[in-house]
Motif scaffolding. Structure first.
Motif, short mmCIF file in Angstrom:
data_model
loop_
_atom_site.label_atom_id
_atom_site.label_comp_id
_atom_site.label_asym_id
_atom_site.label_seq_id
_atom_site.Cartn_x
_atom_site.Cartn_y
_atom_site.Cartn_z
N CYS A 181 -17.72 -22.84 30.50
CA CYS A 181 -16.67 -22.91 31.53
C CYS A 181 -16.09 -24.32 31.62
CB CYS A 181 -17.22 -22.49 32.88
SG CYS A 181 -17.49 -20.71 33.07
N THR A 182 -16.94 -25.31 31.54
CA THR A 182 -16.46 -26.69 31.60
C THR A 182 -15.50 -26.97 30.46
OG1 THR A 182 -18.52 -27.42 32.65
CG2 THR A 182 -17.16 -29.11 31.60
N VAL A 183 -15.88 -26.53 29.25
CA VAL A 183 -15.00 -26.70 28.10
C VAL A 183 -13.70 -25.93 28.30
CG1 VAL A 183 -14.73 -26.14 25.65
CG2 VAL A 183 -16.85 -27.18 26.46
N GLY A 184 -13.81 -24.70 28.81
CA GLY A 184 -12.63 -23.86 28.99
C GLY A 184 -11.63 -24.44 29.96
N PHE A 185 -12.11 -24.90 31.12
CA PHE A 185 -11.18 -25.46 32.10
C PHE A 185 -10.63 -26.81 31.64
CE2 PHE A 185 -13.31 -22.42 34.95
CZ PHE A 185 -12.19 -21.82 35.51
N ALA A 186 -11.45 -27.57 30.92
CA ALA A 186 -10.95 -28.85 30.40
C ALA A 186 -9.87 -28.63 29.35
CB ALA A 186 -12.10 -29.66 29.81
N SER A 187 -9.95 -27.51 28.62
CA SER A 187 -8.96 -27.26 27.57
C SER A 187 -7.58 -26.97 28.14
CB SER A 187 -9.41 -26.08 26.70
OG SER A 187 -9.31 -24.84 27.41
N PHE A 188 -7.48 -26.77 29.46
CA PHE A 188 -6.17 -26.57 30.07
C PHE A 188 -5.23 -27.73 29.75
CE2 PHE A 188 -3.36 -27.61 33.66
CZ PHE A 188 -2.54 -26.49 33.65
N PHE A 189 -5.80 -28.93 29.65
CA PHE A 189 -4.96 -30.10 29.41
C PHE A 189 -4.38 -30.10 28.00
CE2 PHE A 189 -7.83 -31.29 32.85
CZ PHE A 189 -6.91 -31.74 33.80
N LEU A 190 -4.97 -29.27 27.09
CA LEU A 190 -4.39 -29.16 25.76
C LEU A 190 -3.02 -28.50 25.82
CD1 LEU A 190 -7.51 -28.03 23.69
CD2 LEU A 190 -6.38 -30.26 23.60
N TYR A 191 -2.79 -27.68 26.84
CA TYR A 191 -1.49 -27.03 26.98
C TYR A 191 -0.37 -28.06 27.14
CZ TYR A 191 -4.30 -22.87 28.14
OH TYR A 191 -5.19 -21.83 28.13
#
Length: 651
Positions: A443-453
């Protein structure tokens, strides 16, 4: 080198080498990892040794965290001391140690059919001087019991005292071999042992001392030893011994054999010892542990601690953890039951991860529907300043290509949602530590990946809204307990289902790593070049052509690519963590997690490529590889995860 890699890949290769060379190569490599800056972290990560204090015990005043010890014969030179203490050993034996070097002429053979090691000299060592030099450099933190061996003769007592004087600063306790030339049937043995105990206690007061007895000791000699070891309450100068160590060598014409054949005589000795030792005197059994079932039988017969030797070579480095878990489960059955209400309820903690998973599934399904119809949402068209129909009229493949990115992202979202739902329902609800670790990390990785957008400056309102809605569910799920190691009986037999399971686990670990690499690569492409060569071949246009048509198309496509890469990496973390730590015999939900978690992702990837005609073999080759690994893993894991098998043999 976990069992899923040792039993499948490394053991077949190592067993092609001479035993001593294979041992030294393994220990030096493993030891090098343990001494590296992140080595201990890597070993702990792969092994996930999170076992509760219920396993702890004592020898004398020395606290032992786990009831499994490591034989001194395996790592004679201490190459892998720091690494080995990370995989579940509660203590290590060092030695035997003698005054002089005895390595000359040592030979080791393997009898693979009987899973046995054969030593020409089980007392082979480099001598006290070199061992003392090594211990000065040692940084081991585990309790260390040094095994002392003197020559058979009148000077044995003085030799043992000399050894303890030199090694006392580095010892947690002594395992002392009884010189077999001594008389064992008269009062002299008792006086000799009393004098030895007293003189060694003067070297270093309070250190536990245990006497090693041969595995094949006869009843008359055993009776004499037990009488000699009995505490002497009338003598302050001759305190009692702290216990007995049952050795593991069987003398044959080929040498000293160490393997499963030692269990039967060890059980015989345990039957004679247990009722005749004083309170607080411990029994360490070195013989016959090649699988967890062996350890359970020996401990049920009276052993307080077991020690691994040949079993570690043949079963693999996961054996100490497997033994610990088998012992833990037995002790959990005897422990007081948890009071009603001690487990978290759905709404108080773990249910929020299920809801998070359900939200991901719904979001992925909606994204899939849009990607297969209009592809672009109104805010996409507003950002681009052009309608999707206009793009389709000018460059038909461009809109299909965008659909392909969004369908693969949607399939990955549904896969993640299914995995989270099952982790919450079957893992967090039971307080499993590994399940919570997987959920939190993924989950930590998933929510952090939002910034890749945002890599190309395109802000996606739908993704942002989903993150805002789902993030509180993740936070609330953190309240779930994560203090339990296991809830069902662990595997105790090295049977065919277990071996197939090692191959299946290898497949799923490889799949997890492959997805992680793929996610990182796709994310990197999304925030840099955006396209790979096969993409441009399919589109029949270059990057500059796309820019000249609409300079905002590149940021839109980049945000989809980077988002898909981040989601794939998030998925990879969940799959990899479950593959490393969650595969246990009879856990049917784990097999279903792999099955259900994989179907949407693979279906989305292959179906959309076929639908838009993007079937370049090289482009799809990683997906073909992943699918083959995935199917192989499911097939190989089925007997191990979906059937109880050997679990019920003992219960």
């Amino acid at each position: 080198m976990p069992d899923w890699s040792y039993r499948t890949l490394f053991r077949p290769l190592l067993f092609r080498l001479p035993p001593q060379r294979a041992r030294d190569l393994t220990l030096r490599t493993f030891g090098g990892l343990g001494r590296s800056p992140l080595g201990a972290f890597v070993i702990r990560t792969f092994g996930h040794m999170e076992l509760p204090p219920l396993l702890a015990g004592q020898i004398g005043d020395v606290a032992i965290p786990y009831p499994v010890g490591l034989s001194g014969n395996l790592d004679l030179n201490g190459h892998a001391e720091r690494a080995l203490e990370q995989i579940g050993f509660g203590y290590v034996e060092l030695g035997p140690v003698t005054i002089e070097d005895r390595m000359g002429g040592l030979t080791i053979e393997r009898d693979e059919a009987r899973e046995t090691l054969i030593y020409s000299d089980p007392a082979a060592n480099v001598g006290v001087r070199r061992i003392e030099e090594r211990l000065k450099r040692s940084r081991s933190k585990r309790p260390r019991f040094i095994r002392l061996r003197a020559s058979d003769g009148a000077g044995a007592l003085n030799e043992l005292v000399t050894l303890t004087e030199r090694l006392a600063p580095y010892a947690s306790g002594w395992f002392i071999e009884l010189p077999m030339a001594r008389e064992v049937d008269d009062e002299r043995l008792k006086r000799w042992l009393q004098e030895l105990r007293s003189r060694l206690a003067n070297v270093r007061e309070g250190i536990p001392m245990l006497l090693c007895i041969p595995l094949e000791i006869d009843d008359e000699a055993l009776d004499a030893v037990l009488a000699a070891l009995a505490p002497d309450g009338d003598s302050e100068e001759a305190p009692g011994w702290d216990g007995i160590v049952i050795d593991d060598g069987i003398r044959t014409e080929r040498g000293f054999e160490i393997g499963p054949a030692g269990k039967k005589p060890a059980l015989r000795l345990l039957g004679k010892l247990r009722g005749r030792l004083a309170h607080g005197q411990r029994i360490v059994c070195k013989a016959g542990v090649n699988e967890p079932q062996d350890a359970l039988e020996l401990m049920e017969a009276g052993a307080d601690f077991v020690q691994l030797h040949a079993g570690l070579v043949y079963s693999g480095p996961g054996l100490p953890k497997r033994v610990n878990e088998a012992v833990l489960y037995e002790r959990m059955k005897s422990a007081p039951a948890e009071p009603p209400g001690s487990l978290s309820s759905f709404w108080s903690s773990w249910g929020w991860l299920c809801l998070l998973g359900a939200g991901m599934i719904v979001g992925g399904a909606i994204a899939w529907l849009i990607a297969m119809t209009s592809v672009l949402l109104p805010y996409d068209e507003s950002f681009l300043g052009i309608r999707g129909s206009d793009i389709s009229e000018s460059y038909p493949r461009l809109l299909r290509f965008m659909s392909h990115d969004r369908v693969t992202l949607a399939g990955t979202m549904i896969s993640i949602g299914l995995i989270y739902y099952l982790l919450g329902k079957h893992g967090l609800s039971r307080g499993l530590h590994w399940a919570k670790t997987v959920a939190v990390t993924s989950c930590t990785v998933g929510f952090a990946s939002f910034f890749l957008y945002l890599g190309y400056g395109y802000f996606d309102p739908a993704h942002a809204a989903a993150a805002v809605l789902l993030f509180p569910m993740f936070i609330l799920s953190l309240r779930a307990r994560g203090d339990r190691t296991l809830v069902h009986p662990p595997n105790v037999k090295n049977d065919r289902a277990w071996l197939l399971g090692q191959w299946g686990q290898l497949m799923m670990v490889v799949l997890g790593f492959a997805f992680a690499v793929g996610g990182l690569v796709i994310s990197g492409v999304g925030v840099t070049g955006v396209f790979v060569p096969s993409d441009l071949v399919y589109l029949c246009m270059g990057t500059e052509d796309i820019r000249s048509f609409n300079d905002r198309l590149i940021p839109t496509i980049a945000h989809d690519r980077a988002g898909f890469g981040g989601a794939l990496f998030c998925d990879a973390v969940a799959i990899l963590g479950t593959a490393l730590w969650g595969i246990r015999q009879g856990e049917k939900w784990i097999w279903r997690l792999f099955l259900l978690g994989g179907i949407p992702g693979f279906w989305g990837a292959f179906s959309v490529h076929a639908a838009i005609g993007y079937t370049d073999f090289v482009h799809l080759l990683p997906a073909y590889f992943a699918l083959a690994i995935y199917v192989a893993g499911l097939v190989l894991l089925y007997p191990y995860l979906m059937r109880r098998g050997s679990l019920s043999q003992r219960m």
